[in-house]
Enzyme design. Structure first.
Site, PDB file in Angstrom:
ATOM      1  N   GLY A  37       5.888  -3.289  -0.014  1.00 57.61           N
ATOM      2  CA  GLY A  37       4.748  -2.492  -0.655  1.00 57.61           C
ATOM      3  C   GLY A  37       3.456  -3.229  -0.955  1.00 57.61           C
ATOM      4  O   GLY A  37       2.307  -3.067  -0.482  1.00 57.61           O
ATOM      5  N   HIS A  38       3.845  -4.150  -1.915  1.00 53.54           N
ATOM      6  CA  HIS A  38       2.794  -5.090  -2.186  1.00 53.54           C
ATOM      7  C   HIS A  38       2.331  -5.996  -0.854  1.00 53.54           C
ATOM      8  O   HIS A  38       0.900  -5.998  -0.824  1.00 53.54           O
ATOM      9  CB  HIS A  38       3.454  -6.142  -3.206  1.00 53.54           C
ATOM     10  CG  HIS A  38       3.683  -5.643  -4.633  1.00 53.54           C
ATOM     11  ND1 HIS A  38       5.189  -5.727  -4.819  1.00 53.54           N
ATOM     12  CD2 HIS A  38       3.201  -5.108  -5.508  1.00 53.54           C
ATOM     13  CE1 HIS A  38       5.259  -5.063  -6.127  1.00 53.54           C
ATOM     14  NE2 HIS A  38       4.199  -4.739  -6.350  1.00 53.54           N
ATOM     15  N   GLN A  62       0.794  -1.888 -20.771  1.00 50.50           N
ATOM     16  CA  GLN A  62       1.124  -0.593 -19.922  1.00 50.50           C
ATOM     17  C   GLN A  62       2.715  -0.356 -20.005  1.00 50.50           C
ATOM     18  O   GLN A  62       3.043   0.742 -19.444  1.00 50.50           O
ATOM     19  CB  GLN A  62       0.607  -0.968 -18.440  1.00 50.50           C
ATOM     20  CG  GLN A  62       1.639  -1.733 -17.681  1.00 50.50           C
ATOM     21  CD  GLN A  62       0.733  -2.051 -16.379  1.00 50.50           C
ATOM     22  OE1 GLN A  62      -0.257  -2.814 -16.494  1.00 50.50           O
ATOM     23  NE2 GLN A  62       1.121  -1.661 -15.217  1.00 50.50           N
ATOM     24  N   GLU A 152      -1.220   4.138  -2.608  1.00 50.82           N
ATOM     25  CA  GLU A 152      -0.961   5.243  -3.183  1.00 50.82           C
ATOM     26  C   GLU A 152       0.337   5.665  -3.527  1.00 50.82           C
ATOM     27  O   GLU A 152       0.273   7.055  -4.152  1.00 50.82           O
ATOM     28  CB  GLU A 152      -1.226   6.011  -1.787  1.00 50.82           C
ATOM     29  CG  GLU A 152      -2.561   5.941  -1.047  1.00 50.82           C
ATOM     30  CD  GLU A 152      -2.738   7.220   0.096  1.00 50.82           C
ATOM     31  OE1 GLU A 152      -1.574   7.226   0.858  1.00 50.82           O
ATOM     32  OE2 GLU A 152      -3.569   7.128   0.779  1.00 50.82           O
ATOM     33  N   ASP A 154       1.398   4.744  -6.248  1.00 55.53           N
ATOM     34  CA  ASP A 154       0.919   4.876  -7.998  1.00 55.53           C
ATOM     35  C   ASP A 154      -0.156   5.883  -7.704  1.00 55.53           C
ATOM     36  O   ASP A 154      -1.266   5.673  -8.219  1.00 55.53           O
ATOM     37  CB  ASP A 154       0.831   3.759  -8.672  1.00 55.53           C
ATOM     38  CG  ASP A 154       2.042   2.962  -8.599  1.00 55.53           C
ATOM     39  OD1 ASP A 154       3.050   3.272  -9.469  1.00 55.53           O
ATOM     40  OD2 ASP A 154       2.459   2.174  -7.712  1.00 55.53           O
ATOM     41  N   VAL A 180       4.412   2.296   1.275  1.00 53.56           N
ATOM     42  CA  VAL A 180       5.574   1.832   2.300  1.00 53.56           C
ATOM     43  C   VAL A 180       7.136   2.242   1.835  1.00 53.56           C
ATOM     44  O   VAL A 180       7.316   2.156   0.310  1.00 53.56           O
ATOM     45  CB  VAL A 180       5.470   0.232   2.337  1.00 53.56           C
ATOM     46  CG1 VAL A 180       6.392  -0.503   2.892  1.00 53.56           C
ATOM     47  CG2 VAL A 180       3.966  -0.156   2.674  1.00 53.56           C
ATOM     48  N   SER A 189      10.025  -0.027  -4.367  1.00 54.95           N
ATOM     49  CA  SER A 189       9.664  -0.318  -5.726  1.00 54.95           C
ATOM     50  C   SER A 189      10.462  -1.306  -6.541  1.00 54.95           C
ATOM     51  O   SER A 189      11.632  -1.457  -5.952  1.00 54.95           O
ATOM     52  CB  SER A 189       9.998   1.149  -6.564  1.00 54.95           C
ATOM     53  OG  SER A 189       9.613   0.702  -7.885  1.00 54.95           O
ATOM     54  N   ARG A 191      11.528  -1.446  -9.199  1.00 53.30           N
ATOM     55  CA  ARG A 191      12.617  -0.718  -9.983  1.00 53.30           C
ATOM     56  C   ARG A 191      13.819  -0.162  -9.182  1.00 53.30           C
ATOM     57  O   ARG A 191      15.048  -0.101  -9.514  1.00 53.30           O
ATOM     58  CB  ARG A 191      12.056   0.612 -10.617  1.00 53.30           C
ATOM     59  CG  ARG A 191      11.000   0.392 -11.495  1.00 53.30           C
ATOM     60  CD  ARG A 191      10.337   1.570 -12.051  1.00 53.30           C
ATOM     61  NE  ARG A 191       9.499   1.147 -13.001  1.00 53.30           N
ATOM     62  CZ  ARG A 191       9.523   2.044 -14.323  1.00 53.30           C
ATOM     63  NH1 ARG A 191      10.358   3.000 -14.407  1.00 53.30           N
ATOM     64  NH2 ARG A 191       8.722   1.541 -14.950  1.00 53.30           N
TER      65      ARG A 191
END
Ligand code: AMP
Length: 289
Positions: A37-38, A62, A152, A154, A180, A189, A191
Protein backbone atom coordinates in the site's frame (compact mmCIF):
# COMPACT_ATOMS: atom_id res chain seq x y z
CA UNK A 1 19.60 3.62 -1.24
CA UNK A 2 17.81 6.91 -0.43
CA UNK A 3 19.60 9.61 1.55
CA UNK A 4 18.49 9.43 5.20
CA UNK A 5 18.04 12.69 7.11
CA UNK A 6 17.26 12.74 10.83
CA UNK A 7 17.09 16.44 11.74
CA UNK A 8 14.51 19.05 10.81
CA UNK A 9 17.29 21.51 9.92
CA UNK A 10 18.92 18.96 7.61
CA UNK A 11 15.58 18.08 5.98
CA UNK A 12 14.72 21.75 5.41
CA UNK A 13 18.15 22.35 3.89
CA UNK A 14 17.89 19.35 1.54
CA UNK A 15 14.36 20.16 0.37
CA UNK A 16 15.19 23.87 -0.08
CA UNK A 17 18.17 22.91 -2.21
CA UNK A 18 16.05 20.59 -4.37
CA UNK A 19 13.38 23.28 -4.84
CA UNK A 20 16.16 25.77 -5.64
CA UNK A 21 17.26 23.47 -8.45
CA UNK A 22 13.72 23.71 -9.82
CA UNK A 23 12.57 20.24 -8.74
CA UNK A 24 8.92 19.55 -7.99
CA UNK A 25 8.80 17.47 -4.80
CA UNK A 26 6.34 14.73 -3.84
CA UNK A 27 6.22 13.58 -0.24
CA UNK A 28 4.60 10.51 1.33
CA UNK A 29 4.28 10.60 5.12
CA UNK A 30 4.35 7.14 6.76
CA UNK A 31 4.81 5.35 10.05
CA UNK A 32 7.20 2.88 8.40
CA UNK A 33 6.73 -0.93 8.24
CA UNK A 34 6.25 -0.27 4.53
CA UNK A 35 4.06 -2.66 2.52
CA UNK A 36 2.52 -2.71 -0.95
CA UNK A 37 0.00 0.00 0.00
CA UNK A 38 2.76 2.43 0.96
CA UNK A 39 4.77 1.35 -2.07
CA UNK A 40 1.95 2.39 -4.41
CA UNK A 41 1.98 5.93 -2.95
CA UNK A 42 5.78 6.17 -3.19
CA UNK A 43 5.84 4.88 -6.76
CA UNK A 44 3.06 7.26 -7.82
CA UNK A 45 4.91 10.20 -6.29
CA UNK A 46 8.09 9.12 -8.10
CA UNK A 47 6.23 8.88 -11.40
CA UNK A 48 4.44 12.25 -11.05
CA UNK A 49 7.16 14.47 -9.49
CA UNK A 50 10.82 15.19 -10.18
CA UNK A 51 11.85 13.96 -6.75
CA UNK A 52 9.98 11.53 -4.47
CA UNK A 53 10.51 11.92 -0.73
CA UNK A 54 9.18 9.89 2.19
CA UNK A 55 8.93 10.44 5.90
CA UNK A 56 9.13 7.54 8.34
CA UNK A 57 8.15 8.56 11.84
CA UNK A 58 6.26 6.54 14.43
CA UNK A 59 4.40 9.54 15.77
CA UNK A 60 3.56 8.93 19.44
CA UNK A 61 0.96 11.74 19.44
CA UNK A 62 -1.41 9.71 17.29
CA UNK A 63 -1.34 6.52 19.36
CA UNK A 64 -4.24 6.66 21.79
CA UNK A 65 -3.28 3.27 23.30
CA UNK A 66 0.28 2.88 24.67
CA UNK A 67 0.17 -0.86 23.85
CA UNK A 68 -0.40 -0.02 20.14
CA UNK A 69 2.66 2.23 20.16
CA UNK A 70 4.72 -0.45 21.93
CA UNK A 71 3.58 -3.06 19.37
CA UNK A 72 4.65 -0.88 16.41
CA UNK A 73 7.83 -2.45 15.01
CA UNK A 74 9.71 -1.02 12.08
CA UNK A 75 12.90 -2.20 10.40
CA UNK A 76 14.52 0.82 8.79
CA UNK A 77 16.72 -1.23 6.44
CA UNK A 78 13.68 -3.08 5.07
CA UNK A 79 11.79 0.20 4.69
CA UNK A 80 14.68 1.90 2.89
CA UNK A 81 14.86 -1.03 0.47
CA UNK A 82 11.12 -0.64 -0.35
CA UNK A 83 11.54 3.13 -0.72
CA UNK A 84 14.58 2.73 -2.99
CA UNK A 85 12.75 0.21 -5.16
CA UNK A 86 9.79 2.63 -5.50
CA UNK A 87 12.12 5.43 -6.69
CA UNK A 88 12.42 7.50 -3.48
CA UNK A 89 15.43 9.84 -3.34
CA UNK A 90 15.50 10.83 0.34
CA UNK A 91 13.77 9.80 3.57
CA UNK A 92 13.22 11.87 6.71
CA UNK A 93 13.47 9.66 9.83
CA UNK A 94 13.50 11.97 12.86
CA UNK A 95 13.61 10.82 16.47
CA UNK A 96 10.71 11.60 18.80
CA UNK A 97 12.94 14.11 20.62
CA UNK A 98 13.66 15.89 17.30
CA UNK A 99 9.97 16.21 16.42
CA UNK A 100 8.44 16.62 19.87
CA UNK A 101 11.00 17.89 22.40
CA UNK A 102 8.30 18.09 25.09
CA UNK A 103 7.27 14.41 24.70
CA UNK A 104 5.91 12.62 26.77
CA UNK A 105 4.42 15.95 27.80
CA UNK A 106 1.87 17.51 25.41
CA UNK A 107 2.90 19.69 22.49
CA UNK A 108 2.16 23.39 23.01
CA UNK A 109 0.63 23.70 19.54
CA UNK A 110 -2.10 21.36 18.32
CA UNK A 111 -3.69 21.30 14.86
CA UNK A 112 -7.25 19.99 15.02
CA UNK A 113 -10.11 19.56 12.54
CA UNK A 114 -12.91 18.76 14.99
CA UNK A 115 -15.79 18.79 12.50
CA UNK A 116 -14.24 15.83 10.66
CA UNK A 117 -12.39 14.19 13.56
CA UNK A 118 -15.16 13.80 16.10
CA UNK A 119 -16.87 10.73 14.60
CA UNK A 120 -15.85 7.17 13.69
CA UNK A 121 -12.12 6.62 14.35
CA UNK A 122 -11.92 9.90 16.26
CA UNK A 123 -14.75 8.95 18.57
CA UNK A 124 -13.19 5.60 19.35
CA UNK A 125 -9.56 6.81 19.48
CA UNK A 126 -9.46 10.06 21.50
CA UNK A 127 -6.71 12.45 20.38
CA UNK A 128 -5.70 10.29 17.42
CA UNK A 129 -6.57 12.78 14.68
CA UNK A 130 -5.13 15.77 16.55
CA UNK A 131 -1.87 13.81 16.60
CA UNK A 132 -2.16 13.08 12.87
CA UNK A 133 -3.12 16.65 11.90
CA UNK A 134 -0.33 18.14 14.01
CA UNK A 135 2.41 15.89 12.65
CA UNK A 136 1.23 16.16 9.03
CA UNK A 137 1.21 19.96 9.28
CA UNK A 138 4.73 19.98 10.71
CA UNK A 139 6.02 17.54 8.08
CA UNK A 140 4.45 19.50 5.22
CA UNK A 141 5.87 22.79 6.54
CA UNK A 142 9.34 21.26 6.90
CA UNK A 143 9.23 19.68 3.42
CA UNK A 144 7.57 22.25 1.16
CA UNK A 145 6.35 19.70 -1.40
CA UNK A 146 4.36 20.36 -4.57
CA UNK A 147 2.21 17.36 -3.63
CA UNK A 148 1.63 15.08 -0.66
CA UNK A 149 0.44 11.49 -1.21
CA UNK A 150 -2.13 9.86 1.08
CA UNK A 151 -4.04 6.59 0.87
CA UNK A 152 -7.81 6.27 0.60
CA UNK A 153 -7.38 3.30 2.98
CA UNK A 154 -7.44 5.83 5.85
CA UNK A 155 -10.36 7.76 4.41
CA UNK A 156 -11.20 9.90 7.44
CA UNK A 157 -7.53 10.86 7.74
CA UNK A 158 -7.45 11.79 4.05
CA UNK A 159 -10.49 14.11 4.51
CA UNK A 160 -8.86 15.73 7.55
CA UNK A 161 -5.58 16.32 5.69
CA UNK A 162 -7.41 17.80 2.70
CA UNK A 163 -9.32 20.12 5.05
CA UNK A 164 -6.29 21.34 7.00
CA UNK A 165 -4.32 21.93 3.80
CA UNK A 166 -7.21 24.04 2.47
CA UNK A 167 -7.88 25.92 5.72
CA UNK A 168 -4.23 26.71 6.47
CA UNK A 169 -3.63 27.58 2.79
CA UNK A 170 -0.70 25.19 2.57
CA UNK A 171 0.52 25.43 -1.01
CA UNK A 172 0.76 21.70 -1.80
CA UNK A 173 -1.69 19.48 -3.61
CA UNK A 174 -3.10 16.45 -1.77
CA UNK A 175 -3.13 13.35 -3.98
CA UNK A 176 -5.49 10.53 -2.92
CA UNK A 177 -4.31 7.04 -3.89
CA UNK A 178 -6.56 3.96 -4.14
CA UNK A 179 -6.47 1.22 -1.51
CA UNK A 180 -4.15 -1.68 -2.28
CA UNK A 181 -5.62 -5.05 -1.26
CA UNK A 182 -4.40 -8.60 -0.65
CA UNK A 183 -5.73 -11.26 -3.06
CA UNK A 184 -8.66 -12.03 -0.71
CA UNK A 185 -9.64 -8.35 -0.61
CA UNK A 186 -8.24 -7.41 2.82
CA UNK A 187 -6.67 -3.95 2.65
CA UNK A 188 -2.87 -4.08 3.11
CA UNK A 189 -1.97 -2.85 6.59
CA UNK A 190 0.98 -3.31 8.91
CA UNK A 191 -1.61 -4.42 11.49
CA UNK A 192 -2.48 -7.54 9.45
CA UNK A 193 0.82 -9.10 10.58
CA UNK A 194 -0.46 -9.08 14.16
CA UNK A 195 -3.25 -11.56 13.30
CA UNK A 196 -2.98 -15.35 13.69
CA UNK A 197 -3.58 -17.31 10.49
CA UNK A 198 -7.19 -17.97 11.59
CA UNK A 199 -7.66 -14.29 12.42
CA UNK A 200 -6.18 -13.33 9.07
CA UNK A 201 -8.73 -15.54 7.26
CA UNK A 202 -11.59 -14.13 9.39
CA UNK A 203 -10.48 -10.55 8.65
CA UNK A 204 -11.45 -11.00 5.00
CA UNK A 205 -15.03 -10.53 6.28
CA UNK A 206 -14.34 -6.75 6.30
CA UNK A 207 -13.94 -6.33 2.52
CA UNK A 208 -16.66 -8.95 1.92
CA UNK A 209 -19.05 -6.90 4.05
CA UNK A 210 -18.07 -3.64 2.39
CA UNK A 211 -18.33 -4.91 -1.17
CA UNK A 212 -21.67 -6.65 -0.47
CA UNK A 213 -23.01 -3.36 0.91
CA UNK A 214 -21.51 -1.53 -2.07
CA UNK A 215 -23.31 -3.80 -4.55
CA UNK A 216 -26.59 -3.55 -2.67
CA UNK A 217 -26.46 0.25 -2.53
CA UNK A 218 -25.37 0.54 -6.16
CA UNK A 219 -28.32 -1.54 -7.32
CA UNK A 220 -31.14 -0.76 -4.85
CA UNK A 221 -30.17 2.70 -3.52
CA UNK A 222 -31.31 1.45 -0.10
CA UNK A 223 -28.84 2.65 2.58
CA UNK A 224 -30.52 0.80 5.45
CA UNK A 225 -30.57 -2.52 3.58
CA UNK A 226 -26.95 -2.07 2.47
CA UNK A 227 -25.73 -1.43 6.02
CA UNK A 228 -27.77 -4.37 7.30
CA UNK A 229 -26.05 -6.57 4.71
CA UNK A 230 -22.63 -5.35 5.90
CA UNK A 231 -23.51 -6.08 9.54
CA UNK A 232 -24.85 -9.55 8.64
CA UNK A 233 -21.67 -10.50 6.76
CA UNK A 234 -19.51 -9.43 9.72
CA UNK A 235 -21.83 -11.22 12.19
CA UNK A 236 -21.20 -14.48 10.27
CA UNK A 237 -17.57 -14.39 11.51
CA UNK A 238 -17.77 -14.80 15.30
CA UNK A 239 -14.15 -13.69 15.80
CA UNK A 240 -14.78 -10.34 14.07
CA UNK A 241 -16.48 -7.72 16.18
CA UNK A 242 -17.96 -4.75 14.35
CA UNK A 243 -17.12 -1.25 15.63
CA UNK A 244 -19.21 0.63 13.04
CA UNK A 245 -20.59 0.41 9.51
CA UNK A 246 -21.78 3.72 8.07
CA UNK A 247 -22.70 5.44 4.81
CA UNK A 248 -21.43 9.03 4.73
CA UNK A 249 -21.11 12.02 2.44
CA UNK A 250 -17.67 11.79 0.82
CA UNK A 251 -16.37 15.21 1.95
CA UNK A 252 -18.19 16.12 5.19
CA UNK A 253 -18.40 12.52 6.50
CA UNK A 254 -22.00 13.29 7.56
CA UNK A 255 -23.87 9.98 7.98
CA UNK A 256 -26.81 9.55 5.60
CA UNK A 257 -29.88 7.40 6.13
CA UNK A 258 -31.30 7.73 2.62
CA UNK A 259 -30.02 9.00 -0.73
CA UNK A 260 -31.14 9.95 -4.21
CA UNK A 261 -30.05 7.92 -7.21
CA UNK A 262 -26.67 9.03 -8.54
CA UNK A 263 -25.41 10.46 -5.25
CA UNK A 264 -21.82 9.54 -4.36
CA UNK A 265 -21.27 8.13 -0.87
CA UNK A 266 -18.50 6.50 1.11
CA UNK A 267 -19.08 3.31 3.06
CA UNK A 268 -16.91 3.14 6.20
CA UNK A 269 -16.33 0.05 8.28
CA UNK A 270 -14.22 -0.77 11.34
CA UNK A 271 -13.94 -4.03 13.25
CA UNK A 272 -11.71 -5.68 15.83
CA UNK A 273 -10.13 -9.08 15.19
CA UNK A 274 -8.02 -10.70 17.94
CA UNK A 275 -7.66 -7.30 19.61
CA UNK A 276 -6.44 -5.69 16.36
CA UNK A 277 -8.52 -2.79 15.07
CA UNK A 278 -8.96 -2.85 11.28
CA UNK A 279 -10.60 -0.20 9.10
CA UNK A 280 -11.69 -0.17 5.47
CA UNK A 281 -13.92 1.87 3.16
CA UNK A 282 -15.17 2.05 -0.40
CA UNK A 283 -16.77 4.69 -2.63
CA UNK A 284 -20.19 4.00 -4.14
CA UNK A 285 -22.76 5.78 -6.30
CA UNK A 286 -26.31 5.09 -5.11
CA UNK A 287 -28.55 3.27 -7.54
CA UNK A 288 -32.25 3.98 -8.21
CA UNK A 289 -34.73 3.04 -5.46
P1 AMP B 1 0.69 4.69 7.74
O1 AMP B 1 2.12 4.31 7.67
O2 AMP B 1 -0.20 3.59 8.20
O3 AMP B 1 0.46 6.00 8.44
O4 AMP B 1 0.26 4.96 6.22
C1 AMP B 1 0.94 5.91 5.44
C2 AMP B 1 0.11 6.20 4.22
O5 AMP B 1 -0.07 5.00 3.47
C3 AMP B 1 -1.28 6.74 4.57
O6 AMP B 1 -1.61 7.79 3.67
C4 AMP B 1 -2.15 5.53 4.35
O7 AMP B 1 -3.49 5.85 4.01
C5 AMP B 1 -1.45 4.85 3.19
N1 AMP B 1 -1.81 3.42 3.14
C6 AMP B 1 -1.75 2.52 4.16
N2 AMP B 1 -2.23 1.33 3.74
C7 AMP B 1 -2.62 1.49 2.46
C8 AMP B 1 -3.22 0.63 1.48
N3 AMP B 1 -3.52 -0.62 1.75
N4 AMP B 1 -3.47 1.13 0.26
C9 AMP B 1 -3.19 2.44 -0.04
N5 AMP B 1 -2.63 3.30 0.84
C10 AMP B 1 -2.35 2.83 2.07
Amino acid sequence: MPTVVTTLAGWRELTAQLRGEGASLGVTPTLGALHQGHRSLLARSASERDVALATIFVNPLQFDRPEDLAAYRIDLDDDLAVAADAGVTAVFCPSVAEMWPSWPGPTKTVVAVPSLASRFEGEQRPGHFDGVATVVTKLLCATGPAAAYFGEKDYQQLCIVRQLVADLALPNEVVACPTVREPDGLACSSRNARLSSAGRVAAAALPRALFSAHDELATSGDVTAALRTARDVVADEPSVSLAYAAAVRPDSLEPVASVSAGEPLRLLLAAVVEGVRLIDNVGVVAGPR
